[in-house]
Write a protein that holds these residues in place. Structure first.
Motif, PDB file in Angstrom:
ATOM      1  N   ARG A 151      -1.135  21.827 -11.461  1.00  0.00           N
ATOM      2  CA  ARG A 151      -0.525  23.062 -10.823  1.00  0.00           C
ATOM      3  C   ARG A 151       1.150  22.938 -11.145  1.00  0.00           C
ATOM      4  O   ARG A 151       1.671  24.040 -11.426  1.00  0.00           O
ATOM      5  N   MET A 152       1.453  21.876 -10.609  1.00  0.00           N
ATOM      6  CA  MET A 152       3.043  22.028 -10.698  1.00  0.00           C
ATOM      7  C   MET A 152       3.540  21.857 -12.209  1.00  0.00           C
ATOM      8  O   MET A 152       4.467  22.417 -12.581  1.00  0.00           O
ATOM      9  N   ALA A 153       2.575  21.113 -13.052  1.00  0.00           N
ATOM     10  CA  ALA A 153       2.840  21.032 -14.439  1.00  0.00           C
ATOM     11  C   ALA A 153       2.946  22.675 -15.019  1.00  0.00           C
ATOM     12  O   ALA A 153       3.966  22.816 -15.925  1.00  0.00           O
ATOM     13  N   LYS A 211      -4.457  10.512 -10.096  1.00  0.00           N
ATOM     14  CA  LYS A 211      -3.283   9.346 -10.151  1.00  0.00           C
ATOM     15  C   LYS A 211      -2.383   9.980 -11.079  1.00  0.00           C
ATOM     16  O   LYS A 211      -2.677  10.326 -12.211  1.00  0.00           O
ATOM     17  N   SER A 212      -1.065   9.594 -10.804  1.00  0.00           N
ATOM     18  CA  SER A 212       0.143  10.188 -11.547  1.00  0.00           C
ATOM     19  C   SER A 212       1.249   9.353 -11.138  1.00  0.00           C
ATOM     20  O   SER A 212       1.678   8.946 -10.058  1.00  0.00           O
ATOM     21  N   ASN A 213       2.121   8.869 -12.343  1.00  0.00           N
ATOM     22  CA  ASN A 213       3.417   8.062 -12.232  1.00  0.00           C
ATOM     23  C   ASN A 213       4.438   8.673 -12.648  1.00  0.00           C
ATOM     24  O   ASN A 213       5.519   8.023 -12.762  1.00  0.00           O
ATOM     25  N   SER A 214       4.296  10.186 -12.900  1.00  0.00           N
ATOM     26  CA  SER A 214       5.085  10.561 -13.724  1.00  0.00           C
ATOM     27  C   SER A 214       6.592  10.763 -12.905  1.00  0.00           C
ATOM     28  O   SER A 214       7.462  10.755 -13.494  1.00  0.00           O
ATOM     29  N   ALA A 215       6.443  11.065 -11.590  1.00  0.00           N
ATOM     30  CA  ALA A 215       7.824  11.094 -10.982  1.00  0.00           C
ATOM     31  C   ALA A 215       8.863  10.165 -10.851  1.00  0.00           C
ATOM     32  O   ALA A 215       9.910  10.182 -11.369  1.00  0.00           O
ATOM     33  N   VAL A 245       1.815  15.026 -15.633  1.00  0.00           N
ATOM     34  CA  VAL A 245       0.515  14.377 -15.935  1.00  0.00           C
ATOM     35  C   VAL A 245      -0.414  15.288 -15.341  1.00  0.00           C
ATOM     36  O   VAL A 245      -0.109  15.756 -14.167  1.00  0.00           O
ATOM     37  N   ILE A 246      -1.474  15.682 -16.274  1.00  0.00           N
ATOM     38  CA  ILE A 246      -2.285  16.905 -15.952  1.00  0.00           C
ATOM     39  C   ILE A 246      -3.311  16.342 -15.279  1.00  0.00           C
ATOM     40  O   ILE A 246      -4.413  15.879 -15.640  1.00  0.00           O
ATOM     41  N   ALA A 247      -3.412  15.934 -13.881  1.00  0.00           N
ATOM     42  CA  ALA A 247      -4.098  15.539 -12.917  1.00  0.00           C
ATOM     43  C   ALA A 247      -3.799  16.086 -11.642  1.00  0.00           C
ATOM     44  O   ALA A 247      -2.848  16.188 -11.233  1.00  0.00           O
ATOM     45  N   LEU A 305       0.999  -1.016  -0.023  1.00  0.00           N
ATOM     46  CA  LEU A 305       0.119   0.126  -0.007  1.00  0.00           C
ATOM     47  C   LEU A 305       0.794   1.081   0.122  1.00  0.00           C
ATOM     48  O   LEU A 305       0.536   2.175  -0.566  1.00  0.00           O
ATOM     49  N   LEU A 306       2.027   1.251   0.711  1.00  0.00           N
ATOM     50  CA  LEU A 306       2.724   2.390   0.767  1.00  0.00           C
ATOM     51  C   LEU A 306       3.568   2.823  -0.687  1.00  0.00           C
ATOM     52  O   LEU A 306       3.433   3.805  -1.202  1.00  0.00           O
ATOM     53  N   VAL A 307       3.987   1.366  -1.133  1.00  0.00           N
ATOM     54  CA  VAL A 307       4.484   1.780  -2.754  1.00  0.00           C
ATOM     55  C   VAL A 307       3.480   2.296  -3.505  1.00  0.00           C
ATOM     56  O   VAL A 307       3.617   3.262  -4.265  1.00  0.00           O
ATOM     57  N   MET A 308       2.257   1.995  -3.416  1.00  0.00           N
ATOM     58  CA  MET A 308       1.147   2.193  -4.220  1.00  0.00           C
ATOM     59  C   MET A 308       0.759   3.850  -4.156  1.00  0.00           C
ATOM     60  O   MET A 308       0.634   4.477  -5.169  1.00  0.00           O
ATOM     61  N   ALA A 309       0.925   4.336  -2.965  1.00  0.00           N
ATOM     62  CA  ALA A 309       0.575   5.580  -2.738  1.00  0.00           C
ATOM     63  C   ALA A 309       1.641   6.493  -3.520  1.00  0.00           C
ATOM     64  O   ALA A 309       1.244   7.508  -4.198  1.00  0.00           O
ATOM     65  N   TYR A 310       2.761   6.293  -3.612  1.00  0.00           N
ATOM     66  CA  TYR A 310       3.965   6.989  -4.431  1.00  0.00           C
ATOM     67  C   TYR A 310       3.875   6.488  -6.068  1.00  0.00           C
ATOM     68  O   TYR A 310       4.214   7.421  -6.768  1.00  0.00           O
ATOM     69  N   GLU A 311       3.772   5.417  -6.155  1.00  0.00           N
ATOM     70  CA  GLU A 311       3.739   4.558  -7.706  1.00  0.00           C
ATOM     71  C   GLU A 311       2.701   5.245  -8.526  1.00  0.00           C
ATOM     72  O   GLU A 311       2.604   5.438  -9.432  1.00  0.00           O
ATOM     73  N   ASP A 312       1.428   5.070  -7.810  1.00  0.00           N
ATOM     74  CA  ASP A 312       0.187   5.122  -8.576  1.00  0.00           C
ATOM     75  C   ASP A 312      -0.365   6.437  -8.085  1.00  0.00           C
ATOM     76  O   ASP A 312      -1.280   7.131  -9.269  1.00  0.00           O
ATOM     77  N   ILE A 313      -0.396   7.017  -7.088  1.00  0.00           N
ATOM     78  CA  ILE A 313      -1.061   8.423  -6.777  1.00  0.00           C
ATOM     79  C   ILE A 313       0.091   9.492  -6.997  1.00  0.00           C
ATOM     80  O   ILE A 313      -0.255  10.649  -7.730  1.00  0.00           O
ATOM     81  N   GLY A 314       1.121   9.434  -6.587  1.00  0.00           N
ATOM     82  CA  GLY A 314       2.258  10.354  -6.950  1.00  0.00           C
ATOM     83  C   GLY A 314       2.002  11.833  -6.486  1.00  0.00           C
ATOM     84  O   GLY A 314       1.211  12.036  -5.834  1.00  0.00           O
ATOM     85  N   LEU A 315       2.569  12.529  -7.452  1.00  0.00           N
ATOM     86  CA  LEU A 315       2.351  14.048  -7.477  1.00  0.00           C
ATOM     87  C   LEU A 315       0.770  14.530  -7.778  1.00  0.00           C
ATOM     88  O   LEU A 315       0.493  15.657  -7.518  1.00  0.00           O
ATOM     89  N   ALA A 316       0.191  13.747  -8.224  1.00  0.00           N
ATOM     90  CA  ALA A 316      -1.616  14.179  -8.520  1.00  0.00           C
ATOM     91  C   ALA A 316      -1.963  14.442  -7.140  1.00  0.00           C
ATOM     92  O   ALA A 316      -2.864  15.261  -6.874  1.00  0.00           O
TER      93      ALA A 316
END
Length: 428
Positions: free
Chosen positions: A413-415, A330-334, A406-408, A280-291
């Motif tokens: 805003r970061m983009a 969700k974003s995996n850009s980072a 990823v525009i999400a 679950l911790l991995v998923m929070a950063y891998e799949d949700i990330g910067l969004a």
């Protein structure tokens, strides 16, 4: 022999008695026709417990004319293998069923492999583990078929239960039993695709039910009480467990709340809370990330609470975390950007650090050319903080872009900031 479990007594004696698995060994499959014609290839039978690996092996043995031997790799020794080899030399060819084949050690393999290769031993290996992960390549290469079996459907299980209820020789057919279609369906559903569990539950309900005027009447109370005891196939640390983890992550990534909660429930019943929290911790950063960067902190808090609480209370914060991740942007850009940088480094596309970025906190640094760094905070840019146009990548990589926004959600805003800073650089 009368004390044998119903599941053992009802094992199929030939291919036509197999229930389920029609996609691999049904009457219309090449494997069925090969075996019926007397050609049995060495094969690996792969799937969770109770779906018919041993039954299929016994059915093949009953259809084939070959001498049949069965061993379990968890306790078979070199002498057992040598005995099978001797039997093969005397008979010309034998059929060997080897359960838990992934536990075979090198010495056993070395004794067996030449005889499998020359065809004097036809090997039927059974494993609950993914054969591409847990079965030695030497064994795999000598097995012409890797047969992946599926959990039995409700319809398959009901057919199996009816066979047991009507079979007078090996089942319960010699007894008068009153059971409804709804009760059989409840037993089938409780078995979760596991034939052994279904037959064991049927037998247990029979002995737990009252007899009225010579008729054993199945009761809903007995079925419900006994169904709770048959347990969940967790396979903690095995292939099925990792398949559940994969299904959980892909369901969250796909924003399917109900599927994600189902797989979370299955994993928690399997018993490895730490592994679930790590995923679950991995998923929070891998799949949700910067969004939605806040999710990382939320999931960290939820998993910390779960570890402190233990089961069954741990399910409460974890359920909250899973639902939040499912419904989050969700974003995996980072991490994709980082992977791109790692890939470039591994390909040898590197360069020297620009001199103005090198450490200058010592006397003599300027004599080495380590000077010229501009401090961004000295040049404010609106409410952003500070920015100056200077090169940070090595000369050989100047202008390379690893990050693709990823525009999400919050990343939108970061983009915008990212693109604005690029425009400043392009102007200069």
């Amino acid at each position: 022999m009368h004390n044998e479990p119903l599941a053992y007594k009802m094992r199929p004696r030939n291919l036509d008695e197999i229930v389920g698995q029609k996609h691999v060994i049904g009457p219309d499959t090449p494997l069925y026709h090969m075996i019926q014609k007397g050609h049995v290839p060495s094969m690996l039978l792969y799937g969770p417990p109770g779906i018919g690996k041993t039954s299929i092996a016994n059915a093949i043995a009953g259809t084939s004319s070959l001498p049949f031997f069965a061993l379990n790799a968890t306790h078979a020794g070199k002498k057992d293998i040598e005995q099978i080899v001797m039997e093969a030399r005397m008979a010309g060819k034998v059929l060997l069923f080897l359960d838990e084949i992934h536990r075979f050690n090198k010495l056993q393999q070395d004794t067996l492999l030449p005889h499998v290769e020359n065809g004097s031993i036809v090997l039927l290996g059974a494993t609950t583990e993914n054969p591409f992960h847990d079965v030695n390549p030497a064994i795999r290469s000598r097995c012409g078929e890797i047969v992946q079996l599926a959990r039995l459907t409700i319809e398959d299980i009901i057919e199996l239960l009816n066979n047991a209820l009507t079979n007078k020789e090996r089942g319960l057919g010699s007894y008068t039993i009153q059971v409804t279609t709804e009760q059989l369906t409840r037993i089938a559903e409780a078995a979760g695709g596991d034939a052994r569990k279904a037959l064991t539950l049927l037998e247990s309900v029979y002995y737990a039910s009252d007899e009225v005027d010579g008729v054993t009447v199945f009761s809903d109370t007995a079925i419900d009480a006994l169904a709770k005891r048959i347990g969940v196939y967790g396979d903690k640390g095995g292939s099925h467990f990792y398949n559940l983890l994969s299904a959980l992550q892909k369901s969250v990534r796909g924003s399917d709340v109900n599927a994600a909660l189902y797989y979370l429930a299955h994993l928690l019943e399997s018993g490895d809370l730490v592994a679930v929290c790590r995923r679950l911790l991995v998923m929070a950063y891998e799949d949700i990330g910067l969004a939605n960067p806040a999710v990382g902190a939320h999931v960290t808090a939820a998993t910390d609470a779960a570890i402190r609480l233990g089961m069954p209370e741990a399910r409460i914060p974890l359920a909250t975390a899973v639902v939040e991740m499912c419904l989050s942007d969700k974003s995996n850009s980072a991490y994709k950007a980082l992977d791109a940088a790692i890939r470039m480094i591994n390909e040898g596309k590197t360069g020297d650090i620009p001199n103005h970025l090198k450490d200058a906190h010592y006397a003599g640094a300027s004599s080495l050319g380590h000077k010229g760094y501009l401090y961004p905070h000295d040049t404010p840019v609106g409410t952003f903080g500070g920015w100056v146009d200077q090169q940070y990548l090595p000369d050989e990589l100047a202008g390379t872009e690893f990050y693709q926004p990823v525009i999400a959600g919050e990343e939108k805003r970061m983009a915008g900031i990212y693109e604005r800073l690029k425009s400043f650089k392009n102007k200069n």
